[in-house]
Design an enzyme around this catalytic site. Structure first.
Site, PDB file in Angstrom:
ATOM      1  CD  GLU A 355      -1.341   0.533   3.651  1.00  0.00           C
ATOM      2  OE1 GLU A 355      -1.853  -0.575   3.906  1.00  0.00           O
ATOM      3  OE2 GLU A 355      -1.514   1.529   4.345  1.00  0.00           O
ATOM      4  CG  HIS A 440      -2.627  -6.399   8.335  1.00  0.00           C
ATOM      5  ND1 HIS A 440      -2.155  -6.291   7.038  1.00  0.00           N
ATOM      6  CD2 HIS A 440      -3.305  -5.249   8.570  1.00  0.00           C
ATOM      7  CE1 HIS A 440      -2.517  -5.134   6.520  1.00  0.00           C
ATOM      8  NE2 HIS A 440      -3.213  -4.473   7.426  1.00  0.00           N
ATOM      9  CG  ASN A 478      -4.777  -3.715   3.339  1.00  0.00           C
ATOM     10  OD1 ASN A 478      -4.520  -3.963   2.164  1.00  0.00           O
ATOM     11  ND2 ASN A 478      -4.161  -2.793   4.009  1.00  0.00           N
TER      12      ASN A 478
HETATM   13  P1  FDA Z   1     -10.758  -6.568  16.193  1.00  0.00           P
HETATM   14  O1  FDA Z   1      -9.367  -6.569  16.627  1.00  0.00           O
HETATM   15  O2  FDA Z   1     -11.231  -5.651  15.154  1.00  0.00           O
HETATM   16  O3  FDA Z   1     -11.747  -6.479  17.398  1.00  0.00           O
HETATM   17  C1  FDA Z   1     -11.557  -7.140  18.626  1.00  0.00           C
HETATM   18  C2  FDA Z   1     -12.295  -6.368  19.707  1.00  0.00           C
HETATM   19  O4  FDA Z   1     -12.378  -7.180  20.880  1.00  0.00           O
HETATM   20  C3  FDA Z   1     -11.603  -5.079  20.120  1.00  0.00           C
HETATM   21  O5  FDA Z   1     -12.553  -4.026  20.148  1.00  0.00           O
HETATM   22  C4  FDA Z   1     -11.078  -5.378  21.519  1.00  0.00           C
HETATM   23  O6  FDA Z   1     -11.066  -4.246  22.377  1.00  0.00           O
HETATM   24  C5  FDA Z   1     -12.066  -6.407  22.025  1.00  0.00           C
HETATM   25  N1  FDA Z   1     -11.522  -7.335  23.022  1.00  0.00           N
HETATM   26  C6  FDA Z   1     -10.336  -7.984  22.985  1.00  0.00           C
HETATM   27  N2  FDA Z   1     -10.195  -8.788  24.041  1.00  0.00           N
HETATM   28  C7  FDA Z   1     -11.335  -8.646  24.785  1.00  0.00           C
HETATM   29  C8  FDA Z   1     -11.786  -9.233  26.000  1.00  0.00           C
HETATM   30  N3  FDA Z   1     -11.048 -10.127  26.673  1.00  0.00           N
HETATM   31  N4  FDA Z   1     -12.997  -8.840  26.495  1.00  0.00           N
HETATM   32  C9  FDA Z   1     -13.751  -7.924  25.823  1.00  0.00           C
HETATM   33  N5  FDA Z   1     -13.364  -7.350  24.660  1.00  0.00           N
HETATM   34  C10 FDA Z   1     -12.173  -7.716  24.142  1.00  0.00           C
HETATM   35  N6  FDA Z   1      -7.236  -3.938   7.836  1.00  0.00           N
HETATM   36  C11 FDA Z   1      -7.730  -3.715   6.600  1.00  0.00           C
HETATM   37  O7  FDA Z   1      -8.373  -4.591   6.025  1.00  0.00           O
HETATM   38  N7  FDA Z   1      -7.509  -2.507   5.987  1.00  0.00           N
HETATM   39  C12 FDA Z   1      -6.780  -1.515   6.577  1.00  0.00           C
HETATM   40  O8  FDA Z   1      -6.614  -0.430   5.993  1.00  0.00           O
HETATM   41  C13 FDA Z   1      -6.239  -1.759   7.864  1.00  0.00           C
HETATM   42  N8  FDA Z   1      -5.456  -0.825   8.490  1.00  0.00           N
HETATM   43  C14 FDA Z   1      -5.105  -1.001   9.805  1.00  0.00           C
HETATM   44  C15 FDA Z   1      -4.471   0.021  10.506  1.00  0.00           C
HETATM   45  C16 FDA Z   1      -4.212  -0.112  11.865  1.00  0.00           C
HETATM   46  C17 FDA Z   1      -3.531   0.999  12.624  1.00  0.00           C
HETATM   47  C18 FDA Z   1      -4.590  -1.299  12.545  1.00  0.00           C
HETATM   48  C19 FDA Z   1      -4.341  -1.488  14.017  1.00  0.00           C
HETATM   49  C20 FDA Z   1      -5.209  -2.323  11.854  1.00  0.00           C
HETATM   50  C21 FDA Z   1      -5.467  -2.194  10.487  1.00  0.00           C
HETATM   51  N9  FDA Z   1      -6.118  -3.193   9.788  1.00  0.00           N
HETATM   52  C22 FDA Z   1      -6.537  -2.973   8.496  1.00  0.00           C
HETATM   53  C23 FDA Z   1      -6.419  -4.492  10.410  1.00  0.00           C
HETATM   54  C24 FDA Z   1      -7.887  -4.662  10.824  1.00  0.00           C
HETATM   55  O9  FDA Z   1      -8.326  -3.546  11.552  1.00  0.00           O
HETATM   56  C25 FDA Z   1      -7.987  -5.945  11.654  1.00  0.00           C
HETATM   57  O10 FDA Z   1      -7.583  -7.022  10.849  1.00  0.00           O
HETATM   58  C26 FDA Z   1      -9.397  -6.197  12.154  1.00  0.00           C
HETATM   59  O11 FDA Z   1      -9.856  -5.139  12.958  1.00  0.00           O
HETATM   60  C27 FDA Z   1      -9.477  -7.488  12.938  1.00  0.00           C
HETATM   61  O12 FDA Z   1     -10.835  -7.796  13.164  1.00  0.00           O
HETATM   62  P2  FDA Z   1     -11.271  -8.830  14.267  1.00  0.00           P
HETATM   63  O13 FDA Z   1     -12.718  -9.085  14.103  1.00  0.00           O
HETATM   64  O14 FDA Z   1     -10.344  -9.990  14.245  1.00  0.00           O
HETATM   65  O15 FDA Z   1     -11.039  -8.123  15.682  1.00  0.00           O
END
Ligand code: FDA
Length: 502
Positions: A355, A440, A478
């Site tokens: 990207e 990721h 992504n």
């Molecule tokens: P996700 O991580 O989204 O959600 C998990 C949730 O569970 C969180 O809100 C967390 O607080 C909560 N949680 C965790 N443990 C818990 C517990 N024990 N009790 C209660 N709650 C709990 N991807 C993409 O496709 N395009 C992009 O442009 C980007 N860019 C990007 C930038 C940045 C800075 C980051 C950090 C990430 C990206 N990503 C991305 C990645 C993408 O955001 C990521 O892959 C997904 O959010 C993952 O989705 P999930 O459903 O796995 O969980």
């Protein structure tokens, strides 16, 4: 206060969790979502919901005393700053040679990510998840996910003339000069809003550098799409500042959760028990994997197998910067939302999808920045550490080397073709390639090994995994569209076969 029992519970509010809650709610199943972060819908005294990007405050990070940005330095000057410890929106979880960035709050990663909404190449999807029916995924679930996420594309005419993608046009020119193909990247940021930002008609968000600490405008994060629809069914409730810590299973099949209630400084102010029949883990690769590892190794779900905690990868992430010639300007206004990628994924030796990333500092920096996704076959694994009651990721610097080799092969070529060099001042020391962090995280509870082919955890009826931990370490793009589409597929099957209603 928390009810003592809910028919269905979803842990987390990220992509997998949000899909699952919406479909449960539509099917009439009363569903409680537990999220450890906060709800981000109310402006603070400064009129903003999220912290400004260039002068971050306590809202920026999850329980940290300093910001911890991926670009650690510029001209080797530390660009991080002190903040008040607070339940902010971006977390960085350090595991030795690998740090993992995750979103915290209602919407999970959708609150902090770059909004790039990319469907993987079909041949690669078939390679990473060979037992999943690709016809169904590409015919039904990817389109369903893209529609519900609100994916849109930049107007190519506007792209060619706007100030805010000058940096992307420059990187495209340099890539083309070296013989590479570039491609527009779909997004869940509203490009129409962005166009009005540039025209000065609306408050700036992407054009005010906002991204990793949250977007105050313009982004279709999950709280505006899937989660809004889930709440709209009338069957879904979200509770915030609730961290799930333990999972037990009673003789009658009820799952009992121990839930910590947090205050905004991260202190545990109450500890409650909550029962449920159907338990869906959507806490993300780190969160869901930790919950099941802890349950296995402390004996609360003793029949969990050896596959729990395996098959983890950083999606081959590598960040790098190139130094531009003085006459090649990237522009002082850079959209925080990427719109273009260099597509070398079909390269037989070194597949790379890079990207073209902004470096939105509000001044000309002569830097072209990239987040490369590479095909790194190495996988890490987690173990449970009793002393800290947490999961430890085992991933070594050496395992990151294939990612660097792949990125280097292509960007050496781009530098040669343009007479440019790498930047050495961006990552704290003199390294050129930064592969010690990932945006990721994928895997830990892989589909077809830790779970069956629909996310049902082996050995535990009515216990499901719905998030990025199902994907074994890599998607080649992504990941959130893949996570969303897979969750759509799995919940449809689970609703049809497992859930008793009425
Ligand atoms: P996700 O991580 O989204 O959600 C998990 C949730 O569970 C969180 O809100 C967390 O607080 C909560 N949680 C965790 N443990 C818990 C517990 N024990 N009790 C209660 N709650 C709990 N991807 C993409 O496709 N395009 C992009 O442009 C980007 N860019 C990007 C930038 C940045 C800075 C980051 C950090 C990430 C990206 N990503 C991305 C990645 C993408 O955001 C990521 O892959 C997904 O959010 C993952 O989705 P999930 O459903 O796995 O969980």
């Amino acid at each position: 206060s928390d009810g003592a029992f809910s028919p269905a519970v979803v842990v987390g509010t990220g992509y997998g969790a949000a899909v699952t809650a919406l479909r449960l709610g539509q099917a009439g199943v009363p569903t409680l979502m537990l999220e450890m972060g906060q709800l981000w819908d109310t402006p603070a005294e400064d009129g903003r919901t999220f912290s400004p990007m260039l002068s971050p405050d306590r809202r920026s990070m999850w329980l940290k005393d300093r910001t911890e940005m991926p670009l650690a330095s510029f001209l080797w000057l530390d660009i991080n700053r002190r903040i008040e410890r607070y339940a902010g929106v971006l977390d960085r979880v350090d595991h030795g040679d690998m740090s993992v960035y995750v979103g915290r709050g209602v919407g999970g990663g959708s609150l902090v990510n770059g909004a790039m909404a990319v469907t993987p190449k079909r041949w690669y999807f078939e390679e990473i998840l060979p037992e999943v029916d690709a016809d169904e995924m590409y015919g039904v679930y990817f389109p369903r996910a893209n529609a519900a996420l609100g994916v849109n594309s930049v107007d190519p005419g506007w792209f060619e003339t706007c100030d805010s993608y000058r940096y992307a046009r420059l990187s495209r020119r340099h890539a083309h000069k070296a013989g590479y193909r570039t491609t527009f990247v779909p997004s869940v940021y509203d490009f129409d809003y962005m166009r009005r930002e540039e025209a000065g008609e609306v408050p700036r968000s992407a054009l005010a550098s906002e991204v990793i600490f949250g977007n105050n405008h313009g982004k279709r994060s999950l709280d505006r799409t899937y989660l809004a629809a889930a709440l709209g069914t009338g069957n879904v409730t979200i509770r915030t500042l609730r961290e799930v810590r333990e999972i037990r299973r009673a003789g009658d099949g009820t799952y009992w959760l121990t839930v910590n209630e947090l205050d905004q400084a991260g202190n545990v102010v109450a500890r409650r028990q909550l029962g449920t029949r159907y338990l869906f883990l959507g806490a993300g690769s780190l969160g869901s994997t930790e919950l099941l590892l802890r349950a296995r190794d402390t004996g609360t779900l003793p029949d969990l197998g050896e596959e729990i905690g395996r098959g983890w990868g950083p999606n081959g992430n590598v960040m790098l910067g190139r130094a531009n010639h003085a006459w090649d300007l990237t522009g002082i206004t850079q959209s925080g939302m990427p719109a273009l990628g260099i597509d070398a994924w079909d390269d037989p030796e070194h597949p790379v999808f890079a990207e073209i990333a902004p470096m939105p500092a509000g001044v000309e920096l002569w830097v072209s920045l990239y987040l490369a996704i590479t095909r790194n076959p190495e996988r890490g694994h987690f173990t449970y550490d009793a002393a800290t009651d947490s999961a430890r990721l085992h991933w070594t610097a050496g395992q990151g080397e294939p990612s660097i080799r792949a990125a280097k092969a292509h960007f050496d070529r781009i530098n040669r073709a343009n007479g440019t060099i790498y930047r050495h001042d961006l990552f704290g020391d003199t390294r050129v390639f930064e592969n010690r962090f990932t945006y990721h995280p994928l895997g830990g509870l892989a589909l077809g090994t830790a779970t069956d082919l629909y996310g049902r955890v082996h050995g535990y009826p009515n216990l499901y995994v719905t998030d990025g931990s199902l994907i074994p370490g890599s998607t080649g793009v992504n990941p959130f569209v893949t996570i969303t589409a897979l969750a759509e597929r799995n919940i449809e099957r689970v609703l049809a076969e497992d859930i008793r209603r009425g």
